[in-house]
Design a protein around this motif. Structure first.
Motif, PDB file in Angstrom:
ATOM      1  N   GLU A  22       0.827  -1.216   0.000  1.00  0.00           N
ATOM      2  CA  GLU A  22       0.000   0.000   0.000  1.00  0.00           C
ATOM      3  C   GLU A  22       0.856   1.258   0.000  1.00  0.00           C
ATOM      4  O   GLU A  22       0.353   2.355   0.199  1.00  0.00           O
ATOM      5  N   GLY A  23       2.168   1.096  -0.188  1.00  0.00           N
ATOM      6  CA  GLY A  23       3.060   2.261  -0.173  1.00  0.00           C
ATOM      7  C   GLY A  23       3.669   2.467   1.209  1.00  0.00           C
ATOM      8  O   GLY A  23       3.796   1.523   2.003  1.00  0.00           O
ATOM      9  N   LEU A  24       4.039   3.694   1.497  1.00  0.00           N
ATOM     10  CA  LEU A  24       4.725   4.015   2.757  1.00  0.00           C
ATOM     11  C   LEU A  24       3.924   3.573   3.976  1.00  0.00           C
ATOM     12  O   LEU A  24       2.718   3.806   4.061  1.00  0.00           O
ATOM     13  N   ARG A  25       4.599   2.975   4.949  1.00  0.00           N
ATOM     14  CA  ARG A  25       3.932   2.570   6.196  1.00  0.00           C
ATOM     15  C   ARG A  25       3.936   3.760   7.145  1.00  0.00           C
ATOM     16  O   ARG A  25       4.927   4.045   7.820  1.00  0.00           O
ATOM     17  N   VAL A  26       2.797   4.425   7.205  1.00  0.00           N
ATOM     18  CA  VAL A  26       2.716   5.673   7.975  1.00  0.00           C
ATOM     19  C   VAL A  26       2.907   5.407   9.467  1.00  0.00           C
ATOM     20  O   VAL A  26       3.446   6.253  10.189  1.00  0.00           O
ATOM     21  N   ASP A  27       2.493   4.198   9.935  1.00  0.00           N
ATOM     22  CA  ASP A  27       2.710   3.887  11.354  1.00  0.00           C
ATOM     23  C   ASP A  27       4.215   3.838  11.660  1.00  0.00           C
ATOM     24  O   ASP A  27       4.664   4.314  12.708  1.00  0.00           O
ATOM     25  N   ASP A  28       4.996   3.310  10.726  1.00  0.00           N
ATOM     26  CA  ASP A  28       6.454   3.303  10.875  1.00  0.00           C
ATOM     27  C   ASP A  28       7.012   4.721  10.906  1.00  0.00           C
ATOM     28  O   ASP A  28       7.900   5.040  11.697  1.00  0.00           O
ATOM     29  N   LEU A  29       6.495   5.544  10.005  1.00  0.00           N
ATOM     30  CA  LEU A  29       6.927   6.953   9.962  1.00  0.00           C
ATOM     31  C   LEU A  29       6.680   7.610  11.307  1.00  0.00           C
ATOM     32  O   LEU A  29       7.539   8.306  11.865  1.00  0.00           O
ATOM     33  N   GLU A  30       5.488   7.378  11.813  1.00  0.00           N
ATOM     34  CA  GLU A  30       5.086   7.947  13.108  1.00  0.00           C
ATOM     35  C   GLU A  30       6.109   7.608  14.190  1.00  0.00           C
ATOM     36  O   GLU A  30       6.529   8.463  14.972  1.00  0.00           O
ATOM     37  N   ARG A  31       6.534   6.340  14.200  1.00  0.00           N
ATOM     38  CA  ARG A  31       7.460   5.882  15.238  1.00  0.00           C
ATOM     39  C   ARG A  31       8.829   6.544  15.172  1.00  0.00           C
ATOM     40  O   ARG A  31       9.525   6.652  16.167  1.00  0.00           O
TER      41      ARG A  31
END
Lengths: 467, 467
Positions: free
Chosen positions: B228-237
């Motif tokens: 689905e593209g960039l993992r925003v939850d990872d970005l958040e972390r």
């Protein structure tokens, strides 16, 4: 054009233009996207059902279904199972009105220095050079090229600079840049990376060049200029090891760096491991004799040479060139890789054609007498209308410096001239330490016709005498 | 051509070419300057008297007198009272041989990613657009222009980007740059000035984009990408507040950022005062459905959008565009004033014409099926010759990622392919942390004809199977 206000759900002004060539589906998407962006549809607003909206708009339901699906994929809408389609919770906030920007004022007589007469730009020759370049360039030259420039232009420039400016460089040593400011910006960053903190500059010198030094994080150190150009003994005393000079036509005062100063400058660079940055901005224009060749030819290992098409052709081309000493070449390319990947290849190939075909030489032969006549007319008009003014510098370039009687207020002269729709620049911004030389004007005469010069200068004289 | 060895003073090989069109005086100057630069004449060497040299060369003495005077002015020669003319003490040292540069190798099949088929560049349309631009542009547009770009192009781009990419921007908000790398370089410097130290990037992502982050002095922080593209939850972390993403067609894996990830990304930016840097490098090419619009339209205050003509037209044009959030626009212009004064105005006006005339749309309609056919041929050929390989990503852009069987040595495949004159890129440089996903290839298929694809891929399969 047919405007429809939908009957169902929120009021939705959607304009579909049949026969416009743009598909109805795309028009509906645009309209809905804009409605969200402009907050006419707000987060969580319900959209009409696809059936109802299609009926309202008189289009096939599939048009609406497709448009909704697209806007769901883009994140504007959310499809809720059993609850229809709503505007996405986070969509659309943050749009702002476009800032309005004041237009540049136009002047009846524009003596702004540094700009050639853009009406003289050789449009036909440039168009032909571009067409030839496009017709003959191998496809690969349109790809990602060497950031240092396209080979045909580097070759043409090496020959041109040797012939016209006495520059000693092979094609490999010429780097194409987007004007002198770009080249200086790259060099200054390379200097800073190498630990250089100060840059000696001419006093007076170009205010914009000084700002560029500062903006690049270097400290400008002023070195006085006299009738022979830069005072190398002064430079020596500063202890600074890099200096920006304009040897062919000092900006703004117009001196030519004398033979003994040239020798002293090269000597300084060799003894102190110094770098001479030679800004050769307008050297093609000399009216009373042949231009004096570049210092670079005397010491290619000590001089970083910079030239430009901005004065000979047009600033809008954003084409310049840099010939750095070998020790700096790699560092400058390294900086460039961080900032941009090179200059438009079509323009580069066009300039190569213009040089190789002899059309640049022809353009210079055609424009030199035009500018010489304007300069002569300027000097005559100054003698007639402002006899107390003195003109400094050699007959060269595109500007002249005029000093006014002691006690004249430069700022008031500029304001008074502007009220008469005359743009002139003052001399004081050219000084970092401040000038003791009184009031002066920098008159770029390239943009004022010979026949208009008497009136322009008589109006300027009025402005001066009023203050 | 007539070569004369002078009889008096040092031996001096001077070639004067009569009837060449270049004055004898200029030829003599060139010859003497070159002799000093190349150290055939050394510092303090005596020159022949002007009378003797003129006699040797069979030219008027005034020719020699003039040439000597010019070279004295330039600092190459020194006139000593009563002692004739000598070479200046410091002149000429420091010339060096031109470095020889290895030529780029050429390949039989070039699968380098990121370059469109340059043979498809619309030369005729571009030439016409340039000619029209040159014919119709007011002279003032050829002067020093707004570094943010020429108004006609900014207007054309605002319309084009709204229509084709769903970008919400007025002409004032569009900034013309020399490609995406240039735009990113400007933005990164502005970020650094504002105290930003880290930049989140996609893992895997473009190796060159990562290098640009590093070279700009920012620390790249990898964030995982999935289907689905960039993992925003990872970005958040990570806690990082600026992120570079490729939502329309993730580079290199080819995912499209999903609707819920778009919402989450915008939500992240709003909550964390974050900046989304949207690299929309090849979004015009989507083959199975309409391209998904830019994230920028959802949150113009949170997204810095970047696009380019490098994939749709040619990298050699060095034309791209930047639509920054208002809060960053001024800072980016400030950085730009330090680095260059803008992009070639002729090219800008030509692109504006190409867009306004509909010729860019026509070009895209013409090239899309060509690339789609090449991609289809690539996938077919892979199925036939490399059935163990899997192709990832949507049918879009100009490249595909192919994963090979576990245990395949990527480096050996690349070497083995190069021996067969096939250029391919490996997937591993796309990873900052290193990949656990095994061996992969990034195949840019734009430059390989549909008809050549079976042979090219069968040769590549040989290279793979050999290792």
């Amino acid at each position: 054009m047919e405007e429809k206000r939908t009957n169902s759900g929120p009021e939705l002004l959607v304009s579909l233009e049949r026969g416009s060539g743009r598909p109805l589906r795309a028009q509906l998407e645009d309209a809905l996207r804009a409605a969200v962006q402009q907050a006419r549809l707000r987060p969580s607003d319900h959209l009409p059902s696809t059936r109802a909206l299609a009926a309202d708009l008189g289009c096939a339901r599939s048009v609406v279904v497709d448009a909704f699906a697209q806007l769901v994929a883009e994140g504007y809408l959310v499809a809720r199972a059993g609850a229809g389609t709503v505007v996405a919770p986070r969509a659309g906030a943050g749009l702002r009105p476009a800032p309005s920007r004041p237009a540049e004022p136009t002047y009846r007589y524009d003596f702004r220095p540094g700009v050639p007469d853009l009406r003289l730009f050789p449009r036909v020759a440039w168009r032909r050079a571009t067409a030839e370049a496009l017709d003959s360039a191998p496809a690969a030259t349109l790809g990602y090229i060497d950031p240092a420039g396209a080979r045909p232009l580097r070759q043409a420039l090496a020959g041109y600079l040797a012939r016209v400016r006495g520059v000693a460089a092979s094609a490999d040593e010429v780097m194409v840049v987007a004007g002198i400011a770009h080249g200086l910006g790259l060099l200054y960053r390379a200097l800073r990376v190498a630990g250089v903190a100060e840059m000696a500059i001419e006093e007076p010198g170009g205010a914009e060049q000084r700002m560029l030094v500062r903006r690049s994080g270097l400290e400008p150190v002023p070195v006085d200029v006299d009738g022979e150009g830069l005072r190398v003994d002064d430079l020596e005393r500063t202890g600074v090891r890099a200096v920006l000079v304009t040897p062919a036509h000092q900006f703004p005062l117009g001196a030519v760096l004398s033979p003994r100063r040239r020798a002293a400058l090269v000597d300084w660079a060799r003894r102190r491991d110094g770098l001479i940055v030679e800004d050769d901005y307008d050297a093609e224009y000399r009216y009373d004799r042949r231009p004096v060749g570049a210092v670079q030819g005397l010491a290619p290992d000590r001089v970083c040479y910079l030239g430009t098409a901005s004065k000979t052709l047009a600033p809008g081309l954003r084409l310049g060139w840099l010939v750095p000493p070998p020790v700096w070449a790699g560092r400058i390319v390294e900086v460039r890789r961080r900032t941009d990947l090179g200059t438009s290849v079509v323009d580069q190939l066009a300039l190569a054609r213009l040089i190789d075909s002899g059309n640049l030489d022809r353009h210079l032969r055609r424009t030199r007498p035009v500018y010489r006549d304007r300069r002569d007319a300027l000097v005559r008009a100054l003698n007639a209308h402002l006899p107390e003014a003195t003109v400094s510098g050699v007959a060269a370039g595109l500007h002249a410096v005029v000093r006014l009687a002691a006690g004249t207020d430069e700022q008031r002269v500029l304001r008074s001239a502007a009220q008469r729709s005359i743009r002139v620049a003052g001399l004081s911004p050219a000084y970092l330490r401040g000038s003791s030389a009184g009031c002066g004007l920098v008159l770029g005469y390239a943009g004022v016709n010979e026949s208009a010069m008497p009136e322009a200068i008589s109006m300027l004289a009025e402005a001066v005498h009023e203050t």
